[in-house]
Design an enzyme around this catalytic site. Sequence first.
Site, PDB file in Angstrom:
ATOM      1  N   PRO A 186       9.905  -3.808   5.009  1.00 42.63           N
ATOM      2  CA  PRO A 186       9.912  -4.710   3.831  1.00 42.63           C
ATOM      3  C   PRO A 186       8.789  -5.727   3.939  1.00 42.63           C
ATOM      4  O   PRO A 186       8.629  -6.364   4.973  1.00 42.63           O
ATOM      5  CB  PRO A 186      11.276  -5.403   3.928  1.00 42.63           C
ATOM      6  CG  PRO A 186      12.087  -4.578   4.875  1.00 42.63           C
ATOM      7  CD  PRO A 186      11.117  -3.910   5.798  1.00 42.63           C
ATOM      8  N   GLU A 187       7.994  -5.833   2.894  1.00 47.38           N
ATOM      9  CA  GLU A 187       6.905  -6.799   2.866  1.00 47.38           C
ATOM     10  C   GLU A 187       7.256  -7.899   1.868  1.00 47.38           C
ATOM     11  O   GLU A 187       8.357  -7.931   1.347  1.00 47.38           O
ATOM     12  CB  GLU A 187       5.596  -6.080   2.520  1.00 47.38           C
ATOM     13  CG  GLU A 187       5.242  -5.053   3.604  1.00 47.38           C
ATOM     14  CD  GLU A 187       3.921  -4.331   3.362  1.00 47.38           C
ATOM     15  OE1 GLU A 187       3.211  -4.699   2.413  1.00 47.38           O
ATOM     16  OE2 GLU A 187       3.611  -3.409   4.126  1.00 47.38           O
TER      17      GLU A 187
END
Length: 271
Positions: A2-3
């Site tokens: 997840p960014e």
Amino acid sequence: MPELPEVEVTRRSFAERIAGATVTGVRLGKPLRWGLGVAPETLIGRRVQAVRRRGKYLLLDLDRGLLLLHLGMSGSLRFDLQMQPAGPHDHFDLETSLGLLRLHDPRRFGAVVHAESQEAPEAVKLLGRLGVEPLDEGFDAAVFHAGLRLRAAPIKQVLLAGELVVGVGNIYASEALFLAGIRPTTRARRIGPARARELHAAVREVLARAVQRGGSSLRDFSNAYGEQGHFQLETMVYDREGLPCRVCGTPIRALRQGQRSTFFCPQCQKA
Ligand SMILES: [Zn+2]
């Protein structure tokens, strides 16, 4: 992994629903990357006031202290009134008067850390060195360019390092460089003011669009409603090695930079 967009999408999917909730219980599963740092029962009775984001951290503001949540490599949060009993990969439950917040994290690189305030050492250790937020007004093109001029490393690495601007992870760095027409291996200090402005705009555009599309669900990311994102379906270069460039038709190339895959179009990104 997840960014920034995925973390922001997660935040938006439960922030309003959890605001005002009172903590009624805490369940810890297997150890995460860092410990909670406080006895879980001391959180009972505290109220959730807001959910903010800084870089890839979610900050759950309580009426006393805050929780810093990180999704690590494979984490996702759910928030719901009713949930199944915790499974083998559910390592943190925050039971509240408005629903259950659960961290699901198979690889356990995520964490939930308590701090008495954002100025407390536990919080400063995690947030203190983060660069400016790309979607905030504080992300200034001229300051960004000045930062690039001080760095000899390839531009892709400089973006990933998060010192000039936070949250531009692997997918979004490749995409922003394509949009700006810059080769990922170009040394940051060789990028002139006009191209730096283009890259600055491209970073904002790519991240904003990714948030709009619900993030990227490369493996199993989903928001706090359990819904997947769709940005990965419309990438220009990321994960498209050998496929024709969507602009010029040249096959997209891949290379390794600092253990990470980089994708670019040799025609659209000449230097
Ligand atoms: Zn191209």
